[in-house]
Design a protein around this motif. Structure first.
Motif, PDB file in Angstrom:
ATOM      1  N   PRO A 328       8.062   2.067  27.048  1.00 28.59           N
ATOM      2  CA  PRO A 328       7.260   1.918  26.052  1.00 28.59           C
ATOM      3  C   PRO A 328       7.663   2.341  24.805  1.00 28.59           C
ATOM      4  CG  PRO A 328       6.408   3.730  27.470  1.00 28.59           C
ATOM      5  CD  PRO A 328       7.562   3.188  28.076  1.00 28.59           C
ATOM      6  N   PRO A 329       7.260   1.594  23.675  1.00 25.14           N
ATOM      7  CA  PRO A 329       7.685   1.997  22.272  1.00 25.14           C
ATOM      8  C   PRO A 329       7.550   3.557  21.672  1.00 25.14           C
ATOM      9  CG  PRO A 329       6.448  -0.072  22.141  1.00 25.14           C
ATOM     10  CD  PRO A 329       6.511   0.423  23.657  1.00 25.14           C
ATOM     11  N   TYR A 330       6.560   4.163  22.316  1.00 29.16           N
ATOM     12  CA  TYR A 330       6.129   5.523  22.016  1.00 29.16           C
ATOM     13  C   TYR A 330       7.103   6.260  22.762  1.00 29.16           C
ATOM     14  CZ  TYR A 330       3.595   6.132  26.478  1.00 29.16           C
ATOM     15  OH  TYR A 330       3.040   6.238  27.435  1.00 29.16           O
ATOM     16  N   LEU A 331       7.781   6.092  23.769  1.00 30.65           N
ATOM     17  CA  LEU A 331       8.887   6.902  24.358  1.00 30.65           C
ATOM     18  C   LEU A 331      10.087   6.367  24.069  1.00 30.65           C
ATOM     19  CD1 LEU A 331       7.343   7.355  27.678  1.00 30.65           C
ATOM     20  CD2 LEU A 331       7.088   8.983  25.935  1.00 30.65           C
ATOM     21  N   GLN A 359       8.070  -4.823  35.107  1.00 28.43           N
ATOM     22  CA  GLN A 359       6.842  -3.960  34.557  1.00 28.43           C
ATOM     23  C   GLN A 359       6.469  -2.949  35.679  1.00 28.43           C
ATOM     24  OE1 GLN A 359       4.171  -7.430  34.501  1.00 28.43           O
ATOM     25  NE2 GLN A 359       5.418  -8.503  32.601  1.00 28.43           N
ATOM     26  N   LEU A 360       6.561  -3.085  36.756  1.00 22.99           N
ATOM     27  CA  LEU A 360       6.243  -1.819  37.520  1.00 22.99           C
ATOM     28  C   LEU A 360       7.094  -0.640  37.252  1.00 22.99           C
ATOM     29  CD1 LEU A 360       5.355  -3.553  41.097  1.00 22.99           C
ATOM     30  CD2 LEU A 360       3.773  -2.659  39.355  1.00 22.99           C
ATOM     31  N   MET A 361       8.575  -1.114  37.069  1.00 19.59           N
ATOM     32  CA  MET A 361       9.377  -0.124  36.938  1.00 19.59           C
ATOM     33  C   MET A 361       8.913   0.713  35.722  1.00 19.59           C
ATOM     34  SD  MET A 361      13.054  -1.766  37.755  1.00 19.59           S
ATOM     35  CE  MET A 361      14.469  -0.755  36.950  1.00 19.59           C
ATOM     36  N   HIS A 362       8.833  -0.099  34.491  1.00 21.17           N
ATOM     37  CA  HIS A 362       8.386   0.536  33.262  1.00 21.17           C
ATOM     38  C   HIS A 362       7.381   1.423  33.491  1.00 21.17           C
ATOM     39  CE1 HIS A 362       7.212  -0.600  28.802  1.00 21.17           C
ATOM     40  NE2 HIS A 362       6.039   0.024  29.509  1.00 21.17           N
ATOM     41  N   ARG A 363       6.013   0.957  34.309  1.00 19.90           N
ATOM     42  CA  ARG A 363       5.140   2.010  34.335  1.00 19.90           C
ATOM     43  C   ARG A 363       5.471   3.351  34.858  1.00 19.90           C
ATOM     44  NH1 ARG A 363       0.340  -1.108  37.104  1.00 19.90           N
ATOM     45  NH2 ARG A 363      -0.645   0.934  37.169  1.00 19.90           N
ATOM     46  N   LEU A 365       8.484   4.531  35.156  1.00 15.55           N
ATOM     47  CA  LEU A 365       9.471   5.180  34.260  1.00 15.55           C
ATOM     48  C   LEU A 365       8.689   6.001  33.387  1.00 15.55           C
ATOM     49  CD1 LEU A 365      12.293   2.823  33.969  1.00 15.55           C
ATOM     50  CD2 LEU A 365      12.224   4.934  35.410  1.00 15.55           C
ATOM     51  N   ALA A 366       7.652   5.486  32.763  1.00 10.49           N
ATOM     52  CA  ALA A 366       6.649   5.981  31.476  1.00 10.49           C
ATOM     53  C   ALA A 366       6.050   7.106  32.345  1.00 10.49           C
ATOM     54  CB  ALA A 366       5.789   5.304  30.984  1.00 10.49           C
ATOM     55  N   LYS A 367       5.409   7.103  33.520  1.00 15.83           N
ATOM     56  CA  LYS A 367       4.729   8.033  34.010  1.00 15.83           C
ATOM     57  C   LYS A 367       5.357   9.108  34.514  1.00 15.83           C
ATOM     58  CE  LYS A 367       0.816   5.479  36.279  1.00 15.83           C
ATOM     59  NZ  LYS A 367       0.019   5.697  35.149  1.00 15.83           N
ATOM     60  N   LYS A 368       6.822   9.128  34.784  1.00 18.14           N
ATOM     61  CA  LYS A 368       7.910  10.037  35.256  1.00 18.14           C
ATOM     62  C   LYS A 368       8.000  10.600  34.045  1.00 18.14           C
ATOM     63  CE  LYS A 368      10.403  12.028  37.913  1.00 18.14           C
ATOM     64  NZ  LYS A 368      10.201  12.923  38.889  1.00 18.14           N
ATOM     65  N   VAL A 369       8.305  10.244  32.879  1.00 21.81           N
ATOM     66  CA  VAL A 369       8.681  11.073  31.792  1.00 21.81           C
ATOM     67  C   VAL A 369       7.407  11.846  31.267  1.00 21.81           C
ATOM     68  CG1 VAL A 369       9.164  10.682  29.135  1.00 21.81           C
ATOM     69  CG2 VAL A 369      10.389   9.345  30.904  1.00 21.81           C
ATOM     70  N   LEU A 370       6.333  11.153  31.259  1.00 18.64           N
ATOM     71  CA  LEU A 370       4.994  11.959  31.030  1.00 18.64           C
ATOM     72  C   LEU A 370       4.812  13.302  31.794  1.00 18.64           C
ATOM     73  CD1 LEU A 370       2.579   9.103  29.950  1.00 18.64           C
ATOM     74  CD2 LEU A 370       3.730  10.464  28.422  1.00 18.64           C
ATOM     75  N   SER A 371       5.088  12.939  33.112  1.00 17.04           N
ATOM     76  CA  SER A 371       4.799  14.105  33.900  1.00 17.04           C
ATOM     77  C   SER A 371       6.111  15.217  33.754  1.00 17.04           C
ATOM     78  CB  SER A 371       4.835  13.537  35.560  1.00 17.04           C
ATOM     79  OG  SER A 371       5.872  13.101  35.942  1.00 17.04           O
ATOM     80  N   THR A 372       7.005  14.800  33.285  1.00 16.14           N
ATOM     81  CA  THR A 372       8.205  15.700  33.174  1.00 16.14           C
ATOM     82  C   THR A 372       7.948  16.449  31.937  1.00 16.14           C
ATOM     83  OG1 THR A 372       9.703  14.138  33.880  1.00 16.14           O
ATOM     84  CG2 THR A 372      10.720  15.842  32.540  1.00 16.14           C
ATOM     85  N   VAL A 373       7.108  15.944  30.933  1.00 21.35           N
ATOM     86  CA  VAL A 373       6.799  16.714  29.941  1.00 21.35           C
ATOM     87  C   VAL A 373       5.776  17.637  30.304  1.00 21.35           C
ATOM     88  CG1 VAL A 373       5.624  16.753  27.452  1.00 21.35           C
ATOM     89  CG2 VAL A 373       7.438  14.832  28.196  1.00 21.35           C
ATOM     90  N   LYS A 374       4.512  17.145  31.040  1.00 21.44           N
ATOM     91  CA  LYS A 374       3.508  18.095  31.494  1.00 21.44           C
ATOM     92  C   LYS A 374       4.070  19.111  32.054  1.00 21.44           C
ATOM     93  CE  LYS A 374      -1.038  17.474  33.594  1.00 21.44           C
ATOM     94  NZ  LYS A 374      -1.291  17.421  34.812  1.00 21.44           N
ATOM     95  N   SER A 401      -1.710   2.618  22.203  1.00 22.10           N
ATOM     96  CA  SER A 401      -0.937   1.445  22.986  1.00 22.10           C
ATOM     97  C   SER A 401      -1.032   1.715  24.431  1.00 22.10           C
ATOM     98  CB  SER A 401       0.253   1.313  22.549  1.00 22.10           C
ATOM     99  OG  SER A 401       1.315   2.388  22.610  1.00 22.10           O
ATOM    100  N   ASP A 402      -0.994   2.745  25.046  1.00 26.13           N
ATOM    101  CA  ASP A 402      -1.179   2.925  26.319  1.00 26.13           C
ATOM    102  C   ASP A 402      -2.245   3.199  27.022  1.00 26.13           C
ATOM    103  OD1 ASP A 402      -0.492   3.292  29.165  1.00 26.13           O
ATOM    104  OD2 ASP A 402       1.406   4.327  28.670  1.00 26.13           O
ATOM    105  N   PHE A 403      -3.328   2.472  27.356  1.00 33.07           N
ATOM    106  CA  PHE A 403      -4.754   2.861  27.534  1.00 33.07           C
ATOM    107  C   PHE A 403      -4.644   3.780  28.831  1.00 33.07           C
ATOM    108  CE2 PHE A 403      -9.267   2.253  28.595  1.00 33.07           C
ATOM    109  CZ  PHE A 403      -9.520   2.877  27.340  1.00 33.07           C
ATOM    110  N   GLU A 404      -3.994   3.067  29.733  1.00 38.60           N
ATOM    111  CA  GLU A 404      -3.920   3.830  31.182  1.00 38.60           C
ATOM    112  C   GLU A 404      -3.455   5.019  31.220  1.00 38.60           C
ATOM    113  OE1 GLU A 404      -1.193   1.407  33.730  1.00 38.60           O
ATOM    114  OE2 GLU A 404      -1.061   2.888  34.926  1.00 38.60           O
ATOM    115  N   ASN A 405      -2.607   5.514  30.280  1.00 42.06           N
ATOM    116  CA  ASN A 405      -2.021   6.922  30.331  1.00 42.06           C
ATOM    117  C   ASN A 405      -2.612   7.879  29.032  1.00 42.06           C
ATOM    118  OD1 ASN A 405      -0.092   6.672  32.419  1.00 42.06           O
ATOM    119  ND2 ASN A 405       1.167   5.725  31.233  1.00 42.06           N
TER     120      ASN A 405
END
Ligand code: ADP
Length: 645
Positions: A328-331, A359-363, A365-374, A401-405
């Motif tokens: 996603p653009p914010y990452l 699209q599934l990959m995109h979701r 990967l984004a979640k993985k990056v966020l959880s790494t930061v967490k 932009s990313d309502f889900e996360n």
């Protein structure tokens, strides 16, 4: 064709001067840069051959060759990749495209001579120009695939370069360095030594997916260093790199250094990444991802056309750079490689954007990056602090932009706060510190920390010791509008709606007091609401002021003036929303005005009207806002000051 002489672009010239004068201590990296460029050129040729049937090129033995000539003191790196046309040579080698160059050079000038200068060069990465750290002359001979004539480029790096057309250049590019004398610099190694070359390639470029070959003559010293017999005959070319895809190997087979070198190849960064993120997806749609969060933000992160750093591979074969469908653009600062097993080698950007698997990959990967930061937040607080300092502003775009996360993103965010002068706080820590009876997470947006902290809206909060987040990035104005929640608590602006602070009891008490006052002030408030009706929609008594006479607030759902201005700047029509003027009944100016209004006679009330107007203007000024008619304000104010003399 005659030889043409060109001048380097100003920025390029400055950068070259720094290279020549050895501002960067690790000279070995020049070879990494040349091999990296050659590898990119081979990727490009393979793709172009795949897409363009008419392109008549041999892609059966794509490789990189390194040749050293000890007697002539030259080193050549050759590839049979895409090559460059005459214009490309002038364009790509004579100028620096990086849009942050001017800013970077300014910073570098300020840091001159210090250790920081080296760090800056590292963050920038100078690519091909790194050759001038070790060479006093560089020759580049190239022919673009599909073209007949080649181009020879030569320079000593001092101001100008020459370009000439040549008839018999092989397809691809060879770069030949005439090495500086070995004793000219103590950080200079003998780059004609096969032993040294082998070491550098192994160290920096082992994972390159094309063979890097060397046909070397051995010398007595090399033989000694490598434990081999000396002999003078040219030997079979040896392949120096293992070509193993790091992302396909298990974690314990790969060292951190190897990961870091891959990062540098992909990102053109010269410093190690902050952290590495690995993901191996098994099952029906199999893929591997090796992602990196850089240690610093690139200069052009907020510029239009910033290229995202994910490379897509299909079964170990490079498909495309800058694969925006995967992040996603914010990452967009995340760099790395994603290798998918079941995609077609011909896959295009358009197809990727629509593909469900992608699209599934995109979701994921984004979640993985966020959880790494967490995880980083608790395990490596300092690393997290660096992350947030460098990328926080971009990550907050995700709140829009990313309502889900959204809640996850809020969870990994930090904000300046009245709790601590220097250290930002997380929402988790804020919530842990919340006072008894406090229901919301309070914030105030504004231009700067100082303006926000001193705003009259903060007064009651300061008096009650309630923490307020100080949000001063432009993006903050926008995401807070989406009514976010964290841990079941709403985020509330201290400049919006009514404030009720304290315990239940205190709230009750305040309400009774307010009612009494309300009656006492009812006439004044009614009159002022009418007088100032063009600018405000209501004048009321305030429960948030302790010191200032007045402030302006928005409705709970109202739009702030800053956001209004932002929409206008983007060319959007927004109706001007009127706000509410709040008066502090405890202030002598306000209570005095009330008495004067009650005692008014039959005479015109011009003086009272002017005071009402001035009160409103003062409230605007206190929050850093703009006055409707500044010159009228000055006239009225000067007139009153004069009367005090
Ligand atoms: P960077 O690689 O960071 O873009 P460089 O200065 O190293 O910067 O190279 C500038 C450009 O010149 C590259 O982006 C590429 O387009 C071109 N280039 C460099 N080396 C080669 C090569 N061996 N073959 C083809 N093109 C090359």
């Amino acid at each position: 064709m005659p030889t043409e002489t060109f001048e380097f672009q100003v920025e390029a010239r400055q950068l070259l001067q720094m290279m020549i004068h050895s501002i960067y201590s690790n000279k070995d990296v020049f070879l990494r840069e040349l091999v990296s460029n050659a590898s990119d050129a081979l990727d490009k040729l393979r793709l172009e051959a795949l897409r363009d049937d008419a392109l008549d090129v041999d892609v059966s033995d794509l490789h990189i060759a390194i040749e050293a000539d000890r007697k002539a003191r030259t080193l050549t790196v050759r590839d049979n990749g895409i090559g460059m046309s005459h214009d490309e040579v002038v364009q790509l080698i004579g100028t620096i495209a990086n849009s942050g160059t001017a800013k970077f050079l300014r910073e570098l000038k300020e840091a001159e001579g210090s250790a920081a200068a080296e760090g800056l060069i590292g963050q920038f990465g100078v690519g091909f120009y790194a050759s001038f750290m070790v060479a006093d002359e560089v020759e580049l001979l190239t022919r673009r695939a599909g073209e007949d004539q080649g181009t020879r480029w030569m320079s000593t790096g001092e101001g100008t370069y020459t370009v000439e057309t040549v008839d018999d250049a092989p397809q691809g590019t060879s770069v030949t360095l005439r090495l500086k004398p070995e004793d000219s610099d103590d950080q200079l190694h003998d780059y004609t030594s096969p032993w040294k070359i082998r070491e550098i390639v192994k160290r920096y470029s082992d994972f390159i997916t094309w063979p890097v070959r060397m046909a070397a003559e051995t010398t007595p010293e090399d033989a000694g260093a490598a434990g081999e017999e000396a002999d003078d005959t040219p030997r079979e070319p040896e392949t120096l790199n293992s070509m193993k895809a790091l992302w396909a190997r298990s974690r314990d087979e790969v060292s951190d250094d190897e990961y870091h070198e891959l990062y540098k190849h992909i990102s053109h960064d010269w410093v190690d990444p902050l952290t590495t993120v690995r993901l191996q997806a098994e099952g029906t749609f199999e893929y591997q991802a090796l992602l990196f969060i850089p240690a610093h933000a690139p200069h052009d992160l907020f510029m239009q056309g910033y290229k995202r750093g994910i490379q897509l591979y299909v079964k170990r074969v490079f498909i495309m750079d800058d694969c925006e469908a995967l992040m996603p653009p914010y990452l967009r600062f995340v760099k790395g490689v994603v290798d998918a097993q079941d995609l077609s080698l011909n896959v295009s950007r358009e197809i990727l954007q629509q593909d469900r698997q992608i699209q599934l990959m995109h979701r994921r990967l984004a979640k993985k990056v966020l959880s790494t930061v967490k995880d980083m937040m608790s395990a490596e607080p300092e690393q997290y602090a660096t992350f947030w300092r460098e990328f926080g502003r971009v990550v907050k775009e995700g709140l829009l932009s990313d309502f889900e996360n959204r809640e996850t993103i809020l969870g990994i965010s930090s904000f300046a706060s009245t709790h601590d002068k220097d250290e930002p706080t997380t929402l988790r820590s804020y919530v842990d510190r919340m006072k008894e009876g406090q229901e919301h997470i309070y914030y105030l947006t504004g231009e700067s920390r100082q303006a926000v902290e001193n705003s009259p809206h903060m007064e009651a909060f300061r008096a009650k010791g309630i923490e307020v987040l100080l949000l001063t990035d432009p993006v903050d104005e926008v995401w807070v509008e989406a009514d976010p929640e964290f841990d079941g608590k709403k985020l509330r602006s201290v400049a919006k709606g009514e404030v009720e602070l304290g315990t239940e009891e205190e709230k009750k008490e305040a309400a009774t007091e307010r009612e009494g006052r309300q009656q006492e002030y009812a006439d004044l408030l009614g009159w002022m609401t009418e007088r100032l009706g063009e600018s405000v929609k209501e004048v009321r008594l305030s429960s948030r002021l302790t010191v200032s006479p007045a402030c302006v607030v928005s409705d709970t759902n109202g739009v702030t003036p800053a956001l209004e201005a932002m929409y206008r700047a983007m060319g959007q029509e927004v109706p001007h929303s009127k706000r509410i003027l709040e008066l502090n009944a405890g202030h002598p100016l306000v209570s005095g005005l009330n008495r004067a209004y009650a005692a008014r006679g039959e005479e015109p009330v011009t003086g009272l009207e002017e005071t009402a107007e001035l009160l409103y203007d003062l409230a605007l000024l206190a929050e850093g806002g703009e006055l409707g008619d500044p010159s009228r304000f000055v006239r009225l104010m000067a007139d009153r000051l004069e009367r005090t003399l």
